[in-house]
Design a protein around this motif. Sequence first.
Motif, short mmCIF file in Angstrom:
data_model
loop_
_atom_site.label_atom_id
_atom_site.label_comp_id
_atom_site.label_asym_id
_atom_site.label_seq_id
_atom_site.Cartn_x
_atom_site.Cartn_y
_atom_site.Cartn_z
N ASN A 280 3.86 7.11 -2.43
CA ASN A 280 4.33 8.08 -1.43
C ASN A 280 5.78 7.75 -1.07
O ASN A 280 6.06 7.11 -0.05
N PRO B 178 -3.18 3.12 -3.19
CA PRO B 178 -2.32 4.30 -3.07
C PRO B 178 -2.77 5.17 -1.91
O PRO B 178 -3.90 5.06 -1.42
N VAL B 179 -1.88 6.05 -1.47
CA VAL B 179 -2.28 6.99 -0.42
C VAL B 179 -3.25 8.02 -0.98
O VAL B 179 -4.11 8.54 -0.27
N LYS C 58 -8.60 13.05 -3.46
CA LYS C 58 -8.11 11.71 -3.74
C LYS C 58 -9.07 10.95 -4.67
O LYS C 58 -8.63 10.27 -5.61
N SER D 238 -6.10 6.23 1.57
CA SER D 238 -5.83 6.57 2.96
C SER D 238 -6.34 7.98 3.23
O SER D 238 -6.12 8.89 2.42
N HIS E 294 0.82 -1.21 0.00
CA HIS E 294 0.00 0.00 0.00
C HIS E 294 0.86 1.27 0.00
O HIS E 294 2.03 1.26 0.34
N GLU E 295 0.22 2.37 -0.39
CA GLU E 295 0.83 3.72 -0.39
C GLU E 295 2.14 3.75 -1.14
O GLU E 295 3.10 4.43 -0.78
#
Length: 236
Positions: A69, A108-109, A155, A130, A65-66
């Motif tokens: 970033n 993704p964040v 987002k 997120s 995840h994320e």
Amino acid sequence: ALSFFNKTATQNRWPILTIEPYPIEPLKKENILVDVYNKKYDVQIDRICTDIELYGKPVFLRWGHEMENVTGRYPWAQKDYIGYIAAYKHVVDQCRKNTTLVYFVWSPVGNKNLKDYWPGREYVDYIGLSLFIYPEWEKIHYGRVRSFSEILSEKYTLVKGYDRPVMIAEFGYKGNPVEQKKTILEGFSQLGDFPLIKTVSFFNEYDTEGVWGNDLPNPDWKIQKSLLDEIVPTKN
């Protein structure tokens, strides 16, 4: 993993399993993306997905995840988006050999460069975002505290064109229970403006030290159970 799945089932929930692919031997400077794609971690992938098949009920699987970033926090969050896509696809392909019960969450964040890491619709069942609201951090970076819907809208706009259901895979508000309740209720009342959002998962824990800057207290995102029961009543 089976014990976690079974505990979740007793709460009438679908499990969300987040896999953080840290290298087995980080001191040897492994490149986790290359190693995953080159099948070095197939044993671990097979074990997880076999447990899901043994569990016998649907599970959301959120791998790496994320990823967009790139701050040094996660070894899989690299500028090498081609490598990330290759590794992510391999995880999905390998897991599908063991079970059909997985819903794969590309998570993704929610930064603008997330588009570079998109693996393709056939590899994504859900998109996870997120969303955290830390008032002190907001005031430093934006001069004010943005609302739940404002942050989500930024987002959501980036992913709605992918034609996939969306979840808030990590959500938290740092503040006293009164402000926390007010923010959550206001935010949830506006979820109808985001028709692709299907579920929200609370990040009910302290964050990692230093992630929000060394000048700010480490945020505690935990929500009191009494407040959670009031916001989202448990169904028996």
